[in-house]
Design a protein around this motif. Structure first.
Motif, PDB file in Angstrom:
ATOM      1  N   ALA A 598      31.310  61.880  56.624  1.00  0.00           N
ATOM      2  CA  ALA A 598      31.031  63.109  57.357  1.00  0.00           C
ATOM      3  C   ALA A 598      31.432  62.960  58.829  1.00  0.00           C
ATOM      4  CB  ALA A 598      29.552  63.453  57.264  1.00  0.00           C
ATOM      5  N   GLN A 601      34.927  63.805  59.696  1.00  0.00           N
ATOM      6  CA  GLN A 601      35.164  65.256  59.740  1.00  0.00           C
ATOM      7  C   GLN A 601      34.617  65.776  61.067  1.00  0.00           C
ATOM      8  OE1 GLN A 601      36.611  66.011  56.928  1.00  0.00           O
ATOM      9  NE2 GLN A 601      36.733  68.229  56.876  1.00  0.00           N
ATOM     10  N   GLY A 603      35.810  67.750  63.411  1.00  0.00           N
ATOM     11  CA  GLY A 603      36.043  69.123  63.865  1.00  0.00           C
ATOM     12  C   GLY A 603      36.961  69.182  65.065  1.00  0.00           C
TER      13      GLY A 603
ATOM     14  N   ASP C  95      39.040  71.076  71.687  1.00  0.00           N
ATOM     15  CA  ASP C  95      37.870  70.312  71.241  1.00  0.00           C
ATOM     16  C   ASP C  95      36.628  71.188  71.118  1.00  0.00           C
ATOM     17  OD1 ASP C  95      39.564  68.315  71.299  1.00  0.00           O
ATOM     18  OD2 ASP C  95      38.498  67.063  72.752  1.00  0.00           O
ATOM     19  N   ALA C  97      36.529  73.888  69.643  1.00  0.00           N
ATOM     20  CA  ALA C  97      36.523  74.536  68.323  1.00  0.00           C
ATOM     21  C   ALA C  97      36.197  73.509  67.241  1.00  0.00           C
ATOM     22  CB  ALA C  97      37.888  75.190  68.080  1.00  0.00           C
ATOM     23  N   ASN C  98      35.010  72.957  67.343  1.00  0.00           N
ATOM     24  CA  ASN C  98      34.639  71.920  66.357  1.00  0.00           C
ATOM     25  C   ASN C  98      33.470  72.366  65.498  1.00  0.00           C
ATOM     26  OD1 ASN C  98      32.633  71.861  68.152  1.00  0.00           O
ATOM     27  ND2 ASN C  98      32.618  69.636  68.478  1.00  0.00           N
ATOM     28  N   MET C 100      33.350  73.254  62.579  1.00  0.00           N
ATOM     29  CA  MET C 100      33.398  72.904  61.152  1.00  0.00           C
ATOM     30  C   MET C 100      33.287  71.400  60.917  1.00  0.00           C
ATOM     31  SD  MET C 100      36.046  75.632  59.644  1.00  0.00           S
ATOM     32  CE  MET C 100      36.006  75.053  57.988  1.00  0.00           C
ATOM     33  N   LYS C 101      32.691  70.694  61.877  1.00  0.00           N
ATOM     34  CA  LYS C 101      32.581  69.245  61.665  1.00  0.00           C
ATOM     35  C   LYS C 101      31.513  68.918  60.604  1.00  0.00           C
ATOM     36  CE  LYS C 101      29.135  68.327  65.187  1.00  0.00           C
ATOM     37  NZ  LYS C 101      28.947  67.905  66.560  1.00  0.00           N
ATOM     38  N   GLY C 102      31.618  67.712  60.079  1.00  0.00           N
ATOM     39  CA  GLY C 102      30.583  67.191  59.175  1.00  0.00           C
ATOM     40  C   GLY C 102      30.623  67.713  57.767  1.00  0.00           C
TER      41      GLY C 102
END
Lengths: 628, 516, 102
Positions: A598, A601, A603, C95, C97-98, C100-102
């Motif tokens: 995770a 990912q 972003g 940066d 625009a993150n 959608m992380k994880g």
């Protein structure tokens, strides 16, 4: 008449069933009628069958009720087997049981669980009858465990006291340890004989085994294990003193007269196996003699009336084991019968005393009851005289004298056994009369609420008569040579062979026994009546011994540290189940990997670009390398 | 055809019960009860009319039903019933009826969906006990899994999600291994004989290489011993049992665990007799470890339902011990144990549920002295506590004694250890009595009433059945005799063949020596 | 006819591509990132042209026209996205625009 045999265990069982179903709705009168009546009827049938049985020429009688299990040659039946040995037992169980039931109708009359009490008691009588009447060992095991259950229920009868529950549980678990040994013995017997039918085993055993065969010895030891648990013999004796938490009639019936002698019955019943295993038989004797000594010393120091009697019971069963160990089969059974009479009597009388003194158990807070409760005093005195083997006039003298004599003169007897029995006899008369003198003589210390009623005193009188006169059916050679009892048992239990040239010395042994028991009484008199201060001095000077004996030779403590605490400790630290930790770790690992992936990912666009670039470079490099 | 009806009635009943909730919640209870009692009556009628003793050993199948399902892959809808299946079905429907009754007051939320799930679990179990097609078997294996997940996850106690997931993952993962093994058999059989089929009877005599047979057998075995459960795969069980609603615990303990034992008897041993024989010592060892370890853990628990759950681990150890002893006594004992354990443990869970309904806790340290207020309940409890410690006169004794007598023939040390498990059983069983019913009552605000009429209606039949099984186990033993003989035959035939083969080989070698 | 050697053309294309790539990686302003992507596309186009002229084939120029069309389409979509990002986040920092992380 003999066809009615099945009724003997069925009647009390039906009584129990009726009481389970209707007990709480019936009036007390009806409950007593069902409870005591069913056992009384069973006793009546037993006596009738006994007359019939005695007059017929057959030595045994079988009655098959139905086939219990039938799998691959394992075919135990629900079948009853009556012979002289089981007759003695069913007679004692139903007759003494009936008297105790009658006694209980008065003893328990103010108790809330009146119906419950009689339910358990009837269930017990029924299980005990199945135990002794069973024609195969599986059915005997059924009765064996059944009496264990009833003992558990009755020890914990007053369940509101938590400690009664613990005492009950202790009794059940310790006897279960013996039962486990016995169960393994049954598996081995089945493997060896292909059947668990007792009579077939007894007839086949001498053909399969020779004397001292390994199989016979192991099986005999395992059966002995079962007997030790049930009969409270060393080293499984610790449950019996605690079992006194139950009501006194229970102590009289279960923990004195009948259930605790089941081990004696088992060994006598399987005597052929024990004769083929001399080593095991010798150990029966050794365990018996050690137990009778240990329990005798412990009884000297107790002050709770019922605990004295409990240790005395352990000690007397030790005598029976000693007799079995030297091959004096009928002497053991004879002592069982006499013991059942006088010990039931003593417990009932003690129960009456405790009952009338508002649940006072400590004998040193009693005293002077001789004049207040004459009926109880006299019956208690007769019982005590029998227990202490006061010569010539008591049943206990004749039964114990036979054991003393045979432990020396029997073929398997020796001086060691004899000395143990002799010391035990001395201890018995000391602690017995200590109890009598302290409780009934001296000054009155506690108020008596009301005199005992008829339903309590009549059973006491009958038992007192029995414990005196029943002794006269088996008298030694040197006195009158009456052998009614051992002749009766002869078809089942072989007669003992004596060492050569021993007969002439019998009167010497008897003389010693007489002197020993009388001097014991005198010693008790000297210490507790004549110079009471001496006993306190003695106690103070040897307080360590006193405490050691008082605690039953520290067995409880030893078992507690050796077995109970480690087990509880292991159970407690592993409550959460260590194996589950492994799966938890697996979950943790999956969770960790999840976090790692995770985290990639992120972003952030540029991270992904780096990934693409590195990936592209790797692919190009690899394809170049592979291509060239 | 009747076999198909067993399943259809349950599945249709489930859907009806779901729909019926719209009008009346009690209606769905009644529909479920009715569906189960119809099945129960039919099954008992078949049992009472069939003569199990004098039939030919080959005609063991009481009923058989087969239609093509996906013929391209050799999958058929094949159901068949012998004595063993019939006994298990009767148990299933009996406990099913009780689980509807026990939920009557307990479940007040999404009643229709609850009964849908309940009936579908039971339908899956019924299918598992009947099917003779490995693909179909796997299908039903999953059918009983998913509704159970919902039963635990929706109507369970405070920690239900965790327990439901754990249950699901354990059974699903092990089930996948079984699927692999099923496919393995399918392809090997297809390669050898040319016919690709999932049919049990055709697959029975597939020859395997020993190494392959071992792996395939382990694939099956893992699925079954996770269900059974065997230490160290047991940890889903205490969580699932203690968190499930009473009906869920009842079905889990009474039935789902039995599918594991049934699977070993029906599939593992007949399909892989040699491989099973090779691991028998290890399997028995794990059985004994289960007996002792389960007893130790049961003794330490303070959560009543968890305690009873660990007793299941201990009792199922006897099953494993008996199955791999490979003789008639032990196997008959195993079948008795499956039935009696279903009844006695089921009853203990119902009792635990009743106590929970009254005082809203499962913690036994907060209980005590309930005998005074609820003597009837105390009486019932003593019966089943005694059953759990193996008191003669109750069914469990017959089962355990037969298993131990049988096991003695194959292993002495393990049997002795297993027998000492009886002492452990005494310790943990009496602990229930001691903590819940003895002693003085701990003050609580809840009124503690004795069993209601509905509860008596559940308990009295259970008591009667367990006593009946204790005194007259022979009807059950007769019913299961032929299936048991078949299992043993499957075992001994191949052994004999192998021995004969070895003898032949040695003879030839000897002859060869002579010629020289 | 004196021609430029093909290696020189490819070297120029390579240098352009790497420059574009590095600036995609290091730039945070999303418009500059888009421009850098354009540079990379043009570098690829240049490589096609060089290759086309080396083997005297029209395919190189055909491919360049493809890339040109695609780049135009890409820019229009990219600019639309950039407008949206600026609209939503009030910044052009990629940066940010993150979501959608994880």
């Amino acid at each position: 008449m003999k066809e009615l045999l099945w009724l003997i265990p069925t009647l009390p069982f039906t009584g129990a069933l009726l009481l389970i179903l209707l007990g709480r709705k019936l009036p007390r009168f009806a409950v007593s009628l069902i409870g005591a009546g069913s056992v009384g009827l069973a006793a009546l049938i037993t006596i009738l069958i006994g007359i019939d049985f005695n007059s017929s020429s057959e030595n045994s009688f079988q009655q098959v009720l139905w086939t219990w299990i039938d799998v691959a040659g394992f075919k135990p039946q629900i079948a009853l087997h009556l012979d002289a040995l089981s007759f003695v037992f069913i007679f004692v169980i139903t007759f003494v049981g009936f008297l105790i039931h009658v006694y209980s109708t008065e003893f328990m009359q103010d108790d809330e669980g009146y119906a419950r009490f009689f339910t358990y008691l009837n269930l017990f009588v029924s299980s005990m009858l199945i135990l002794v009447l069973a024609d195969n060992l599986v059915l005997m095991y059924f009765g064996w465990e059944g009496v264990g259950l009833c003992s558990y229920l009755l020890i914990g009868f007053w369940y509101l006291e938590e400690k009664n529950g613990y005492a009950a549980r202790k009794a059940f678990i310790i006897t279960r340890i013996g039962d486990t040994a016995m169960a393994i013995g049954l598996f081995m017997l089945f493997k060896a004989f292909g059947t668990l039918h007792i009579q077939s085993i007894l007839t086949q055993a001498p053909q399969i085994w020779t004397v001292g065969s390994e199989g016979a010895v192991i099986i005999a030891f395992l059966l002995l294990g079962g007997a030790m648990g049930k009969s409270a013999q060393l080293p499984l004796q610790t449950w019996l003193p605690d079992a006194m938490a139950g009501p006194s009639p229970v102590s009289a019936l279960i923990h004195a007269a009948t259930m605790v002698t089941a081990g004696v019955y088992l060994i006598a019943r399987m005597h052929v196996v024990f004769e083929l295993a001399p080593l095991a038989q010798m150990w029966v004797g050794i365990i018996g003699s050690l137990t009778l000594l240990l329990a005798g010393f412990s009884a000297l120091t107790q002050f709770d009336l019922k605990r004295i009697l409990a240790y005395s019971t352990i000690s007397q069963i030790g005598y029976m084991f000693l007799a079995l160990g030297v091959g004096a089969w009928s002497a053991a059974i004879f002592h069982f019968m006499i013991h059942a009479f006088f010990k039931a009597l003593l417990f009932l009388a003690a129960g009456a005393v405790i009952h009338l003194l508002h649940h006072e158990h400590n004998i040193f807070k009693m005293g002077g009851l001789k004049n207040k409760l004459p009926a109880i005093y006299w019956t208690f005195f007769i019982g005590s005289a029998s227990l202490a083997a006061i010569p010539f006039v008591t049943g206990g003298f004749y039964s114990k004298d036979a054991i003393l004599w045979l432990s020396l003169a029997g073929e398997k007897g020796n001086v060691g056994f004899f000395l143990a029995a002799l010391i035990g006899a001395f201890l018995t008369s000391v602690y017995t009369f200590r109890m009598v003198f302290v409780t009934f003589f001296g000054t009155e210390k506690t108020h008596v609420s009301h005199p005992a009623g008829n339903r309590m005193t009549i059973p006491l009188i009958i038992l007192a008569a029995l414990s005196t006169f029943a002794g006269f059916i088996e008298l030694p050679h040197s006195i009158a040579h009456v052998e009614l009892f051992s002749d009766f048992l002869l078809p089942v239990l072989p007669a003992i062979t004596l060492q050569e040239g021993a007969e002439s010395k019998e009167w010497i042994v008897q003389l010693i026994a007489v002197v020993i028991s009388l001097s014991g009484v005198y010693m008790a008199y000297y210490f507790y009546i004549k110079k009471p201060e001496l006993s306190d001095q003695l106690k103070a000077s040897s307080i360590d011994f006193h405490n050691f004996w008082f605690s039953g030779w520290g067995f409880d403590k030893a078992y507690d540290t050796l077995f109970v605490k480690p087990f509880v400790f292991m159970a407690t630290i592993n409550k959460q189940d260590i194996i589950d930790k492994f799966y938890d770790e697996l979950v943790q690992l999956a969770d960790f990997l999840h976090r790692v992936f995770a985290w990639t990912q992120s972003g952030i666009l540029r991270w992904y670009m780096v990934g693409i670039v590195i990936g592209a470079i790797l692919i190009v490099t690899l394809s170049l390398l592979v291509g060239s | 055809m009747i076999l198909l009806w067993f399943i259809i009635i349950l599945m249709a009943g489930g859907i009806l019960a779901w729909i019926a909730e719209k009008w009346n919640a009690d209606l769905s209870r009644w529909i479920s009860f009715l569906a189960l009692s119809i099945n129960f009556v039919i099954a008992v009628m078949i049992w009472s009319q069939h003569d199990f003793i004098s039939i030919e050993p080959n005609s063991v199948w009481i009923a058989d039903y087969a239609v093509n399902w996906i013929p391209v892959f050799g999958i058929s809808f094949h159901l068949a019933m012998d004595g063993l299946s019939l006994l298990m079905l009767i148990l299933t429907f009996f406990l099913g009826m009780l689980s509807v009754l026990t939920s009557w007051k307990e479940i007040q939320f999404k009643v229709g969906f609850f009964h849908f799930n309940l009936l579908w679990v039971l339908a899956g179990i019924t299918g598992v006990f009947l099917t003779m097609d490995l693909f179909l078997f796997y299908f039903f294996w999953e059918v009983m899994l998913i509704p159970m997940y919902f039963l635990i996850g929706i109507w369970g106690h405070e920690n239900r999600r965790y327990a439901a997931y754990k249950f699901f993952i354990f059974t699903q993962a092990s089930g996948l291994l079984m699927l692999l093994a099923i496919l393995g058999i399918y392809f090997i059989h297809g390669n050898v004989t040319g016919t690709y089929t999932f049919d049990y009877f055709q697959l029975l005599n597939t020859p395997f290489e020993p190494g392959m047979a071992r792996w395939l057998m382990l694939g099956f075995l893992v699925a079954f011993i996770v269900k059974l459960p065997v230490v160290p795969f047991h940890t889903w069980l205490p969580d699932a049992h203690s968190q499930a609603p009473t009906a869920g615990s009842l079905i889990l303990a009474g039935l789902l665990l039995k599918t594991g034992a049934y699977g070993i008897l029906r599939f593992v041993i007949p399909l892989f007799p040699d491989a099973a024989h090779d691991i028998s010592k290890w399997a028995m060892l794990f059985g004994v470890i289960g007996i002792l370890y389960g007893a130790l853990l049961a003794f330490s628990q303070t959560d009543l339902k968890r305690l009873v759950a660990y007793t299941s681990v201990s009792h199922m150890g006897f099953v494993l011990l008996g199955v791999f002893a490979f003789n008639e006594l032990a196997l008959q004992g195993v079948i008795m144990q499956m039935i009696t354990h279903g009844i006695s443990t089921g009853a203990l869970f119902i009792l635990a549920g009743s106590v929970y309904e009254r005082i809203h806790t499962r913690d036994i340290t907060q209980m005590g002295g309930y005998w005074k207020k609820a003597p009837f309940m105390g009486f019932i409890a003593i019966v089943f506590v005694m059953a759990s410690l193996g008191l003669p006169g109750l069914g469990n004794f017959v089962a355990e004694f037969l298993i131990l007598v049988g096991a003695w023939n194959s292993t002495h040390i393990l049997t002795i250890l297993a027998t000492t498990g009886l002492v452990g059983a005494t310790a943990y069983s009496l602990r229930i009595m001691q903590r819940v019913f003895y002693g003085t009552e701990i003050k609580s605000n809840h009124a503690f009433e004795d069993l209601s009429l509905r509860e008596k209606l559940m308990m009295v039949p259970l008591v009667l059945v367990i006593v009946w099984l204790g005194f007259f186990p022979q009807p059950i033993l007769n019913t299961s005799k032929i299936p048991v003989m078949n299992v043993i035959e499957a075992q001994s035939n191949t052994r004999k063949e192998n021995v004969a083969l070895e003898k032949l080989n040695t003879n030839e070698v000897l002859k060869g020596d002579n010629h020289e | 006819m004196n021609t430029i050697p093909v290696e020189a053309g490819l070297l120029l294309a390579g240098i352009l591509f790497v420059l574009g790539m590095i600036s995609v990686l290091v730039r945070r302003n999303i418009i500059f990132m888009l421009i850098s992507v354009e540079i990379m596309l043009n570098a690829a186009g240049l490589a096609f042209i060089v290759a086309g002229s080396r083997w005297v084939q029209p395919d190189g120029q055909v491919m360049f026209i493809f890339i040109l069309t695609m780049a135009a389409a890409e820019v229009s979509v990219g600019l639309a996205l950039i407008l949206q990002i600026y609209h939503q986040l009030k910044t052009l920092d990629s940066d940010a625009a993150n979501k959608m992380k994880g």
